[in-house]
Write a protein that holds these residues in place. Structure first.
Motif, PDB file in Angstrom:
ATOM      1  N   LEU A 199       0.402  -0.824  -0.427  1.00  0.00           N
ATOM      2  CA  LEU A 199       0.305  -0.234  -0.321  1.00  0.00           C
ATOM      3  C   LEU A 199       1.354   1.217   0.122  1.00  0.00           C
ATOM      4  CD1 LEU A 199      -2.803  -1.377   2.867  1.00  0.00           C
ATOM      5  CD2 LEU A 199      -3.307  -0.025   0.115  1.00  0.00           C
ATOM      6  N   MET A 200       1.951   1.025   1.309  1.00  0.00           N
ATOM      7  CA  MET A 200       2.828   2.825   0.993  1.00  0.00           C
ATOM      8  C   MET A 200       3.463   2.557  -0.143  1.00  0.00           C
ATOM      9  SD  MET A 200       2.619   4.206   4.280  1.00  0.00           S
ATOM     10  CE  MET A 200       4.002   5.028   3.709  1.00  0.00           C
ATOM     11  N   ARG A 201       3.564   1.694  -1.100  1.00  0.00           N
ATOM     12  CA  ARG A 201       4.513   1.815  -2.228  1.00  0.00           C
ATOM     13  C   ARG A 201       3.772   2.480  -3.409  1.00  0.00           C
ATOM     14  NH1 ARG A 201      10.381   0.627  -2.153  1.00  0.00           N
ATOM     15  NH2 ARG A 201      10.518  -0.628   0.075  1.00  0.00           N
ATOM     16  N   ARG A 202       2.352   2.137  -3.033  1.00  0.00           N
ATOM     17  CA  ARG A 202       1.906   2.318  -3.929  1.00  0.00           C
ATOM     18  C   ARG A 202       1.512   4.355  -3.720  1.00  0.00           C
ATOM     19  NH1 ARG A 202       0.056   4.483  -7.919  1.00  0.00           N
ATOM     20  NH2 ARG A 202      -1.607   4.430  -9.645  1.00  0.00           N
ATOM     21  N   ILE A 203       1.017   4.153  -3.204  1.00  0.00           N
ATOM     22  CA  ILE A 203       1.273   6.113  -2.341  1.00  0.00           C
ATOM     23  C   ILE A 203       2.355   7.002  -3.404  1.00  0.00           C
ATOM     24  CG2 ILE A 203       1.132   7.565  -0.531  1.00  0.00           C
ATOM     25  CD1 ILE A 203      -1.437   5.790  -1.454  1.00  0.00           C
ATOM     26  N   LEU A 204       3.584   5.804  -3.125  1.00  0.00           N
ATOM     27  CA  LEU A 204       4.586   6.658  -3.702  1.00  0.00           C
ATOM     28  C   LEU A 204       4.822   6.759  -4.726  1.00  0.00           C
ATOM     29  CD1 LEU A 204       7.557   4.971  -0.958  1.00  0.00           C
ATOM     30  CD2 LEU A 204       6.200   6.805  -1.201  1.00  0.00           C
ATOM     31  N   LYS A 205       4.437   5.994  -5.281  1.00  0.00           N
ATOM     32  CA  LYS A 205       3.951   6.399  -6.961  1.00  0.00           C
ATOM     33  C   LYS A 205       2.780   7.354  -6.954  1.00  0.00           C
ATOM     34  CE  LYS A 205       4.308   1.972  -9.671  1.00  0.00           C
ATOM     35  NZ  LYS A 205       4.306   0.485  -9.700  1.00  0.00           N
ATOM     36  N   GLU A 206       1.577   6.920  -6.273  1.00  0.00           N
ATOM     37  CA  GLU A 206       0.518   8.080  -6.816  1.00  0.00           C
ATOM     38  C   GLU A 206       1.008   9.107  -6.572  1.00  0.00           C
ATOM     39  OE1 GLU A 206      -1.908   6.622  -7.156  1.00  0.00           O
ATOM     40  OE2 GLU A 206      -3.244   8.458  -7.499  1.00  0.00           O
ATOM     41  N   ALA A 207       2.342   9.659  -5.431  1.00  0.00           N
ATOM     42  CA  ALA A 207       2.761  10.907  -4.910  1.00  0.00           C
ATOM     43  C   ALA A 207       4.253  11.664  -5.924  1.00  0.00           C
ATOM     44  CB  ALA A 207       3.614  10.615  -3.762  1.00  0.00           C
ATOM     45  N   GLU A 208       4.507  10.238  -6.937  1.00  0.00           N
ATOM     46  CA  GLU A 208       4.914  11.188  -8.051  1.00  0.00           C
ATOM     47  C   GLU A 208       3.985  11.257  -9.063  1.00  0.00           C
ATOM     48  OE1 GLU A 208       8.238   7.593  -8.652  1.00  0.00           O
ATOM     49  OE2 GLU A 208       7.768   8.194 -10.582  1.00  0.00           O
ATOM     50  N   THR A 209       3.009  10.837  -9.231  1.00  0.00           N
ATOM     51  CA  THR A 209       2.287  10.556 -10.693  1.00  0.00           C
ATOM     52  C   THR A 209       1.766  12.212  -9.721  1.00  0.00           C
ATOM     53  OG1 THR A 209       1.330   8.538 -10.885  1.00  0.00           O
ATOM     54  CG2 THR A 209       0.150  10.254 -11.555  1.00  0.00           C
ATOM     55  N   LEU A 210       1.917  12.627  -8.663  1.00  0.00           N
ATOM     56  CA  LEU A 210       0.993  14.098  -8.470  1.00  0.00           C
ATOM     57  C   LEU A 210       2.216  14.847  -8.572  1.00  0.00           C
ATOM     58  CD1 LEU A 210      -2.198  12.191  -5.978  1.00  0.00           C
ATOM     59  CD2 LEU A 210      -2.523  13.842  -7.975  1.00  0.00           C
ATOM     60  N   GLU A 211       3.200  14.932  -8.811  1.00  0.00           N
ATOM     61  CA  GLU A 211       4.438  15.584  -8.566  1.00  0.00           C
ATOM     62  C   GLU A 211       3.698  16.220  -6.513  1.00  0.00           C
ATOM     63  OE1 GLU A 211       4.443  18.510 -11.638  1.00  0.00           O
ATOM     64  OE2 GLU A 211       4.574  16.032 -13.106  1.00  0.00           O
ATOM     65  N   LEU A 212       4.110  15.359  -6.379  1.00  0.00           N
ATOM     66  CA  LEU A 212       3.826  16.390  -5.304  1.00  0.00           C
ATOM     67  C   LEU A 212       5.795  16.560  -4.464  1.00  0.00           C
ATOM     68  CD1 LEU A 212       0.928  13.892  -3.025  1.00  0.00           C
ATOM     69  CD2 LEU A 212       0.730  16.366  -4.281  1.00  0.00           C
ATOM     70  N   ASP A 213       5.696  17.482  -2.881  1.00  0.00           N
ATOM     71  CA  ASP A 213       6.190  17.865  -3.203  1.00  0.00           C
ATOM     72  C   ASP A 213       6.948  16.672  -1.867  1.00  0.00           C
ATOM     73  OD1 ASP A 213       7.578  20.066  -5.001  1.00  0.00           O
ATOM     74  OD2 ASP A 213       6.761  21.117  -3.603  1.00  0.00           O
ATOM     75  N   SER A 214       6.510  16.212  -1.138  1.00  0.00           N
ATOM     76  CA  SER A 214       6.525  15.560   0.201  1.00  0.00           C
ATOM     77  C   SER A 214       5.606  14.550   0.458  1.00  0.00           C
ATOM     78  CB  SER A 214       7.081  16.489   1.693  1.00  0.00           C
ATOM     79  OG  SER A 214       6.080  17.223   1.186  1.00  0.00           O
ATOM     80  N   LEU A 215       5.980  13.820   1.090  1.00  0.00           N
ATOM     81  CA  LEU A 215       4.957  13.634   2.261  1.00  0.00           C
ATOM     82  C   LEU A 215       5.156  13.752   3.707  1.00  0.00           C
ATOM     83  CD1 LEU A 215       4.615  10.375  -0.093  1.00  0.00           C
ATOM     84  CD2 LEU A 215       2.869  11.567  -0.065  1.00  0.00           C
TER      85      LEU A 215
END
Ligand SMILES: CC(C)(COP(=O)(O)OP(=O)(O)OC[C@H]1O[C@@H](n2cnc3c(N)ncnc32)[C@H](O)[C@@H]1OP(=O)(O)O)[C@@H](O)C(=O)NCCC(=O)NCCS
Length: 293
Positions: free
Chosen positions: A97-113
């Motif tokens: 689940l966490m690795r999916r969120i990291l991918k999602e953050a990359e797609t959304l171009e987030l700066d930080s989690l």
């Protein structure tokens, strides 16, 4: 290989009752009693800007067995509600689940989690550390079960403040100004603005300017101090004194024995002000951040 028997779906595809059932199972042996209802879950999603389209559920067959919620504010993301059913823990679901969120953050171009985790929750901390999250500070869950005995119990400079009640929206612009480190996700002004009509507020003025503010709610379970902070232009001891003066005033206005304050930093003048008004730390949380660019 761990995690191979599971597949992921957006949280938006799962009905709220199944989510409630999943949460209450995953958190049934948690460090603090955590029971959600459909109403609480819906409120959480609204308050914490959780995007159900960018949050994920792990399924074993058709059964939801793990969940991770992603809150989004601008280019920042917030992980919450991370949990795996007791019977499925230790099988790689959390990491999937966490690795999916990291991918999602990359797609959304987030700066930080960012996230908060109970400091004794070594499993979760192990998972987050493995993925690169680093602790940035310790936040306290503070509680008080008795009224403080006397006025000005602390050793700090209580100063000469004019303390008065104000509408809560008056205080919201001070939140970012007075906190050098952004407050926890729940206490950011954008989150507080969503339920400002339920909040009470007071400010301490010194001369013509505002020196400190406190936001609080009087609940059936007792007084809840949402946030208390003082201007960084004041001396350290004076900042503590301004916060104490506000907390003292609230105790006079709302004389409640039971009181709580969530996610106020353990180190620093705010914690010392709470301590001097009889609050103790019940639980410590690590705030962790992963910088993505
Ligand atoms: C924390 C939690 C989400 C982890 O999910 P999980 O599916 O059990 O974890 P995984 O099997 O994917 O393990 C991933 C990593 O987590 C850590 N971990 C998992 N179980 C652990 C344990 N018993 N002891 C120490 N570390 C552990 C390890 O780093 C592990 O990586 P590794 O297998 O390479 O050692 C899950 O245990 C849970 O739901 N706990 C209750 C709710 C909770 O605490 N949520 C977190 C709130 S912040």
């Amino acid at each position: 290989m761990k995690g191979v028997d599971y597949w992921l779906t957006e949280a938006a595809n799962v009905d709220v009752d199944s989510l409630v059932d999943l949460f209450n199972d995953a958190y049934s042996q948690y460090y603090v009693p955590t029971v959600v209802t459909a109403e609480r879950l819906i409120n959480l999603v609204a308050r914490e800007d959780i995007s159900m389209r960018n949050s994920y559920i792990a399924l074993f067959g058709r059964r939801p067995v793990g969940v991770v919620f992603l809150g989004i504010r601008g280019s920042r993301g917030y992980i919450c509600g991370m949990g795996v059913r007791i019977a499925y823990q230790g099988r790689g679901v959390g990491e999937l689940l966490m690795r999916r969120i990291l991918k999602e953050a990359e797609t959304l171009e987030l700066d930080s989690l960012q996230l908060e985790v109970v400091d004794r929750n070594f499993r979760a901390i192990g998972l987050y550390a493995k993925l690169g999250f680093v602790p940035i500070r310790v936040l306290g869950v503070w509680e008080r079960g008795r009224m403080p005995h006397r006025k000005g119990m602390g050793t700090c400079d209580l100063g000469d403040f004019d303390v008065r009640r104000v509408p809560s929206f008056h205080v919201l612009p001070l939140v970012d100004r007075f906190n050098e480190i952004r407050p926890c996700w729940q206490n950011e002004p954008t989150a507080l603005a969503k339920f400002y009509s339920r909040l009470s507020a007071c400010v301490a003025r010194a001369g013509s300017g505002e020196a400190a503010y406190a936001l609080y709610v009087d609940t059936d379970e007792g007084l809840y101090i949402v946030d208390v902070a003082a201007s960084p232009s004041l001396h350290k001891g004076v900042r503590q004194g301004a916060c104490e003066a506000l907390l003292e005033r609230i105790d006079l206005d709302v004389p409640r024995r039971m009181a709580r304050a969530h996610n106020i930093p353990v180190q620093g003048y705010q914690g010392r002000a709470l301590q001097s008004r009889g609050f103790d730390i019940e639980l410590k949380q690590q705030e962790m951040v992963l910088c993505l660019r």
